[in-house]
Design an enzyme around this catalytic site. Structure first.
Site, PDB file in Angstrom:
ATOM      1  CG  LEU A  94      25.150  61.715 -36.847  1.00 23.74           C
ATOM      2  CD1 LEU A  94      25.633  63.149 -36.682  1.00 23.74           C
ATOM      3  CD2 LEU A  94      25.819  60.793 -35.833  1.00 23.74           C
ATOM      4  CG  HIS A 110      24.884  67.056 -49.789  1.00 23.75           C
ATOM      5  ND1 HIS A 110      25.044  65.701 -49.532  1.00 23.75           N
ATOM      6  CD2 HIS A 110      24.271  67.139 -50.990  1.00 23.75           C
ATOM      7  CE1 HIS A 110      24.522  65.009 -50.529  1.00 23.75           C
ATOM      8  NE2 HIS A 110      24.049  65.860 -51.428  1.00 23.75           N
ATOM      9  CD  GLU A 148      14.022  65.514 -37.310  1.00 20.94           C
ATOM     10  OE1 GLU A 148      14.928  66.189 -36.774  1.00 20.94           O
ATOM     11  OE2 GLU A 148      12.902  65.977 -37.594  1.00 20.94           O
ATOM     12  CG  ASP A 151      22.035  65.338 -47.247  1.00 16.57           C
ATOM     13  OD1 ASP A 151      22.970  65.674 -46.501  1.00 16.57           O
ATOM     14  OD2 ASP A 151      22.131  64.398 -48.062  1.00 16.57           O
ATOM     15  CD  GLU A 178      40.534  72.365 -57.772  1.00 20.27           C
ATOM     16  OE1 GLU A 178      41.540  71.659 -57.754  1.00 20.27           O
ATOM     17  OE2 GLU A 178      40.092  72.912 -58.805  1.00 20.27           O
TER      18      GLU A 178
END
Ligand code: GAR
Length: 206
Positions: A94, A110, A148, A151, A178
């Site tokens: 994005l 992430h 912006e 990550d 998990e």
């Protein structure tokens, strides 16, 4: 009172499933009211339907440009009165134009310990292959706000996971999901929803 959440997905949707399931346990301050997929064939859409949650598709290729894609997303989110966006395996970056409209209202999971193995090009199995190639012995998952920088937003929560001898990208991905992602994401979502409600209450009482 609960925060209206949209979950954005692109693939299998196991993190979406963890969030849907957590609505009976951990996730009490928010309600998933919409699932938007960037991929019309994503199994995540089926998970949403099975849970009785509304779905929408916004596909960049079909819409023709990043700007048209983000406008469509914005429209769907506004039409549905969304207050918090959770990216759960959402594979389209994005731009600032979009993220600036949602300060501290977009979170992402992430599959590594940021700042390792993150940023543009690090997604899905590639993240785990990079950790194996580097030879680190511990990896994990991070939930963070989205700005912006891919990550690069403020970290909300992290959880470490051991890498074991003989791991492949697939076995490592499964263990990180998990032991970290499926636990961490609902907890972080609850924390953020609580903060949003706290802020709203404060604003409402002024
Ligand atoms: C998850 O491991 C998620 O952390 C990762 O993709 C997978 C999606 O799985 N996301 C990224 O790599 C984003 N940079 P899911 O569709 O089963 O939740």
């Amino acid at each position: 009172m609960s925060v209206r959440i949209a979950v954005l997905v692109s693939g299998g949707g196991t993190n979406l499933q963890a969030l849907l399931d957590a609505q009976k346990t951990t996730l009490r301050s928010g309600r998933i009211v919409l699932v938007i997929s960037s991929n019309p064939r994503a199994y995540a859409l089926e998970r949403a339907r099975q849970a009785g949650v509304d779905t929408a598709v916004a596909e960049k290729k079909a819409l023709g440009s990043q700007a048209a894609f983000e406008e469509r997303l914005q429209q769907i989110l506004t039409d549905n009165g969304i207050e918090l966006i959770i990216l759960a395996g959402f594979m389209t970056i994005l731009t600032e134009r979009f993220t600036r409209a949602w300060p501290d209202r977009i979170v992402n999971v992430h599959p590594s310990l940021i700042p390792s193995f993150c940023g543009e090009g690090f997604y899905g199995l590639r993240v785990h292959q990079a950790a194996l190639d580097y030879g680190v012995k511990v990896t994990g998952a991070t939930v963070h706000y989205v700005n912006e920088i891919p990550d690069g937003g403020r970290i909300i929560a992290q959880k470490a996971v051991d890498i074991l001898p003989g791991d492949t990208a697939q076995t490592l991905q499964r263990r990180v999901m998990e032991q970290a992602e499926w636990i961490l994401l609902p907890q972080a979502a609850e924390q953020v929803c609580g903060e949003i409600l706290g802020i709203t209450r404060k604003e409402g009482s002024e």
